[in-house]
Design a protein around this motif. Structure first.
Motif, PDB file in Angstrom:
ATOM      1  N   ARG A 184       0.820  -1.218   0.000  1.00  0.00           N
ATOM      2  CA  ARG A 184       0.000   0.000   0.000  1.00  0.00           C
ATOM      3  C   ARG A 184       0.852   1.265   0.000  1.00  0.00           C
ATOM      4  N   GLU A 185       2.027   1.230   0.621  1.00  0.00           N
ATOM      5  CA  GLU A 185       2.880   2.424   0.652  1.00  0.00           C
ATOM      6  C   GLU A 185       3.260   2.866  -0.756  1.00  0.00           C
ATOM      7  N   GLU A 186       3.626   1.899  -1.590  1.00  0.00           N
ATOM      8  CA  GLU A 186       4.042   2.231  -2.960  1.00  0.00           C
ATOM      9  C   GLU A 186       2.871   2.772  -3.780  1.00  0.00           C
ATOM     10  N   VAL A 187       1.711   2.172  -3.610  1.00  0.00           N
ATOM     11  CA  VAL A 187       0.537   2.633  -4.360  1.00  0.00           C
ATOM     12  C   VAL A 187       0.112   4.009  -3.857  1.00  0.00           C
ATOM     13  N   TRP A 188       0.113   4.201  -2.555  1.00  0.00           N
ATOM     14  CA  TRP A 188      -0.237   5.505  -1.977  1.00  0.00           C
ATOM     15  C   TRP A 188       0.708   6.586  -2.492  1.00  0.00           C
ATOM     16  N   ASN A 189       1.993   6.262  -2.539  1.00  0.00           N
ATOM     17  CA  ASN A 189       2.991   7.198  -3.045  1.00  0.00           C
ATOM     18  C   ASN A 189       2.676   7.603  -4.484  1.00  0.00           C
ATOM     19  N   ALA A 190       2.201   6.649  -5.292  1.00  0.00           N
ATOM     20  CA  ALA A 190       1.842   6.958  -6.683  1.00  0.00           C
ATOM     21  C   ALA A 190       0.666   7.920  -6.756  1.00  0.00           C
ATOM     22  N   LEU A 191      -0.205   7.891  -5.743  1.00  0.00           N
ATOM     23  CA  LEU A 191      -1.394   8.755  -5.745  1.00  0.00           C
ATOM     24  C   LEU A 191      -1.114  10.172  -5.270  1.00  0.00           C
ATOM     25  N   ILE A 192      -0.116  10.346  -4.404  1.00  0.00           N
ATOM     26  CA  ILE A 192       0.044  11.678  -3.803  1.00  0.00           C
ATOM     27  C   ILE A 192       1.398  12.342  -4.021  1.00  0.00           C
ATOM     28  N   SER A 193       2.454  11.581  -4.311  1.00  0.00           N
ATOM     29  CA  SER A 193       3.782  12.205  -4.437  1.00  0.00           C
ATOM     30  C   SER A 193       3.927  12.903  -5.787  1.00  0.00           C
ATOM     31  N   PRO A 194       4.779  13.928  -5.862  1.00  0.00           N
ATOM     32  CA  PRO A 194       5.004  14.594  -7.158  1.00  0.00           C
ATOM     33  C   PRO A 194       5.473  13.619  -8.238  1.00  0.00           C
ATOM     34  N   ASP A 195       6.441  12.754  -7.922  1.00  0.00           N
ATOM     35  CA  ASP A 195       6.925  11.794  -8.923  1.00  0.00           C
ATOM     36  C   ASP A 195       5.820  10.832  -9.342  1.00  0.00           C
ATOM     37  N   GLY A 196       5.046  10.364  -8.371  1.00  0.00           N
ATOM     38  CA  GLY A 196       3.974   9.418  -8.669  1.00  0.00           C
ATOM     39  C   GLY A 196       2.891  10.019  -9.533  1.00  0.00           C
ATOM     40  N   THR A 197       2.449  11.216  -9.173  1.00  0.00           N
ATOM     41  CA  THR A 197       1.359  11.807  -9.957  1.00  0.00           C
ATOM     42  C   THR A 197       1.844  12.259 -11.330  1.00  0.00           C
ATOM     43  N   ARG A 198       3.058  12.784 -11.414  1.00  0.00           N
ATOM     44  CA  ARG A 198       3.588  13.168 -12.739  1.00  0.00           C
ATOM     45  C   ARG A 198       3.655  11.948 -13.658  1.00  0.00           C
ATOM     46  N   SER A 199       4.008  10.788 -13.099  1.00  0.00           N
ATOM     47  CA  SER A 199       4.166   9.591 -13.930  1.00  0.00           C
ATOM     48  C   SER A 199       2.833   9.037 -14.408  1.00  0.00           C
ATOM     49  N   SER A 200       1.754   9.298 -13.663  1.00  0.00           N
ATOM     50  CA  SER A 200       0.477   8.647 -13.952  1.00  0.00           C
ATOM     51  C   SER A 200      -0.648   9.587 -14.377  1.00  0.00           C
TER      52      SER A 200
END
Length: 149
Positions: free
Chosen positions: A13-29
Protein backbone atom coordinates in the motif's frame (compact mmCIF):
# COMPACT_ATOMS: atom_id res chain seq x y z
CA UNK A 1 -23.72 8.45 -12.91
CA UNK A 2 -20.90 6.48 -11.39
CA UNK A 3 -17.58 5.23 -12.68
CA UNK A 4 -15.94 2.47 -10.65
CA UNK A 5 -12.68 0.63 -11.30
CA UNK A 6 -10.74 -2.01 -9.37
CA UNK A 7 -7.07 -2.73 -10.04
CA UNK A 8 -4.79 -5.22 -8.32
CA UNK A 9 -1.22 -4.01 -8.08
CA UNK A 10 1.71 -6.23 -7.15
CA UNK A 11 3.09 -3.90 -4.46
CA UNK A 12 2.42 -2.76 -0.93
CA UNK A 13 0.00 0.00 0.00
CA UNK A 14 2.88 2.42 0.65
CA UNK A 15 4.04 2.23 -2.96
CA UNK A 16 0.54 2.63 -4.36
CA UNK A 17 -0.24 5.50 -1.98
CA UNK A 18 2.99 7.20 -3.04
CA UNK A 19 1.84 6.96 -6.68
CA UNK A 20 -1.39 8.76 -5.74
CA UNK A 21 0.04 11.68 -3.80
CA UNK A 22 3.78 12.20 -4.44
CA UNK A 23 5.00 14.59 -7.16
CA UNK A 24 6.93 11.79 -8.92
CA UNK A 25 3.97 9.42 -8.67
CA UNK A 26 1.36 11.81 -9.96
CA UNK A 27 3.59 13.17 -12.74
CA UNK A 28 4.17 9.59 -13.93
CA UNK A 29 0.48 8.65 -13.95
CA UNK A 30 -1.64 11.81 -14.28
CA UNK A 31 -0.38 13.02 -17.67
CA UNK A 32 2.56 14.96 -16.21
CA UNK A 33 0.56 16.78 -13.52
CA UNK A 34 1.47 17.16 -9.85
CA UNK A 35 -1.14 16.92 -7.11
CA UNK A 36 -0.67 20.05 -5.02
CA UNK A 37 -2.34 20.14 -1.60
CA UNK A 38 -1.69 20.07 2.12
CA UNK A 39 -4.16 17.12 2.16
CA UNK A 40 -6.24 18.47 5.02
CA UNK A 41 -10.00 17.85 4.67
CA UNK A 42 -11.73 21.07 3.64
CA UNK A 43 -8.55 22.43 2.03
CA UNK A 44 -7.93 23.01 -1.69
CA UNK A 45 -6.03 20.82 -4.13
CA UNK A 46 -5.06 21.09 -7.79
CA UNK A 47 -3.50 18.86 -10.44
CA UNK A 48 -1.06 21.20 -12.19
CA UNK A 49 1.10 20.41 -15.20
CA UNK A 50 1.68 20.98 -18.91
CA UNK A 51 -1.41 21.92 -20.91
CA UNK A 52 -3.47 24.67 -22.52
CA UNK A 53 -2.04 27.37 -20.22
CA UNK A 54 1.62 26.26 -20.36
CA UNK A 55 3.57 24.28 -17.74
CA UNK A 56 1.39 25.47 -14.85
CA UNK A 57 -2.01 24.57 -16.31
CA UNK A 58 -4.61 23.71 -13.67
CA UNK A 59 -6.27 20.56 -15.04
CA UNK A 60 -8.48 19.77 -12.06
CA UNK A 61 -9.02 21.59 -8.78
CA UNK A 62 -11.29 21.39 -5.78
CA UNK A 63 -11.47 20.44 -2.12
CA UNK A 64 -10.08 17.51 -0.14
CA UNK A 65 -12.93 15.55 1.48
CA UNK A 66 -11.06 12.65 3.13
CA UNK A 67 -7.41 11.86 3.70
CA UNK A 68 -6.52 8.64 5.52
CA UNK A 69 -2.89 7.75 4.69
CA UNK A 70 -2.42 4.36 3.01
CA UNK A 71 -6.20 3.89 2.91
CA UNK A 72 -8.49 6.62 1.49
CA UNK A 73 -8.26 9.83 -0.50
CA UNK A 74 -11.43 11.61 -1.58
CA UNK A 75 -11.97 14.99 -3.16
CA UNK A 76 -14.62 17.10 -4.85
CA UNK A 77 -13.24 18.19 -8.21
CA UNK A 78 -13.90 20.78 -10.89
CA UNK A 79 -12.34 20.87 -14.38
CA UNK A 80 -9.62 23.50 -14.78
CA UNK A 81 -10.53 27.03 -15.90
CA UNK A 82 -9.09 26.52 -19.40
CA UNK A 83 -11.56 23.68 -20.12
CA UNK A 84 -14.98 25.26 -19.56
CA UNK A 85 -16.17 28.80 -18.83
CA UNK A 86 -18.54 27.41 -16.17
CA UNK A 87 -15.85 25.18 -14.58
CA UNK A 88 -16.91 26.22 -11.05
CA UNK A 89 -20.43 24.87 -11.65
CA UNK A 90 -19.19 21.46 -12.83
CA UNK A 91 -18.14 18.93 -10.24
CA UNK A 92 -17.80 15.29 -9.31
CA UNK A 93 -16.40 13.29 -6.41
CA UNK A 94 -13.33 11.06 -6.66
CA UNK A 95 -12.54 8.39 -4.07
CA UNK A 96 -9.41 6.22 -4.04
CA UNK A 97 -9.42 3.26 -1.62
CA UNK A 98 -6.53 0.89 -0.91
CA UNK A 99 -6.78 -2.60 0.61
CA UNK A 100 -4.16 -5.28 1.11
CA UNK A 101 -5.03 -8.51 -0.72
CA UNK A 102 -2.36 -11.13 -0.11
CA UNK A 103 0.90 -9.66 -1.42
CA UNK A 104 -0.98 -7.13 -3.56
CA UNK A 105 -2.85 -3.89 -3.12
CA UNK A 106 -6.38 -3.53 -4.41
CA UNK A 107 -6.91 0.02 -5.68
CA UNK A 108 -10.58 0.95 -6.04
CA UNK A 109 -11.47 4.21 -7.75
CA UNK A 110 -14.99 5.60 -7.62
CA UNK A 111 -15.84 8.77 -9.57
CA UNK A 112 -19.44 9.80 -8.89
CA UNK A 113 -21.75 12.64 -7.86
CA UNK A 114 -21.34 14.24 -11.28
CA UNK A 115 -23.16 17.48 -11.99
CA UNK A 116 -26.05 16.75 -14.36
CA UNK A 117 -24.92 16.72 -18.01
CA UNK A 118 -21.28 17.10 -16.96
CA UNK A 119 -19.33 17.53 -20.24
CA UNK A 120 -16.27 15.67 -18.89
CA UNK A 121 -18.09 12.43 -18.00
CA UNK A 122 -17.23 10.55 -21.20
CA UNK A 123 -13.65 11.84 -21.12
CA UNK A 124 -13.33 10.62 -17.52
CA UNK A 125 -14.49 7.14 -18.56
CA UNK A 126 -11.53 6.88 -20.94
CA UNK A 127 -8.95 8.79 -18.90
CA UNK A 128 -9.34 6.72 -15.73
CA UNK A 129 -8.36 3.52 -17.58
CA UNK A 130 -5.19 5.24 -18.76
CA UNK A 131 -4.39 6.75 -15.35
CA UNK A 132 -4.99 3.51 -13.45
CA UNK A 133 -2.98 1.49 -15.96
CA UNK A 134 -0.18 4.04 -15.58
CA UNK A 135 -0.27 3.79 -11.77
CA UNK A 136 -0.06 -0.02 -11.94
CA UNK A 137 2.80 0.06 -14.45
CA UNK A 138 4.78 2.75 -12.60
CA UNK A 139 4.41 1.07 -9.21
CA UNK A 140 5.29 -2.41 -10.52
CA UNK A 141 8.08 -1.50 -12.97
CA UNK A 142 9.18 2.07 -12.27
CA UNK A 143 8.43 2.92 -15.91
CA UNK A 144 5.94 5.41 -17.28
CA UNK A 145 3.52 4.78 -20.11
CA UNK A 146 3.50 6.91 -23.26
CA UNK A 147 0.04 7.10 -24.83
CA UNK A 148 1.26 9.37 -27.64
CA UNK A 149 -0.49 12.57 -28.65
Amino acid sequence: MELKYEFYIHAGREEVWNALISPDGTRSSFFGSELRSNFQPGQPFAYVGPGNDGQETVHVYGEILEFEPLSRLAYREHPGPSYYANHGDLQSRVLFQLETVGECTKLTLTNDEFTENHPSFSNAQNSWWMILSSIKTWVETGKTMNFGG
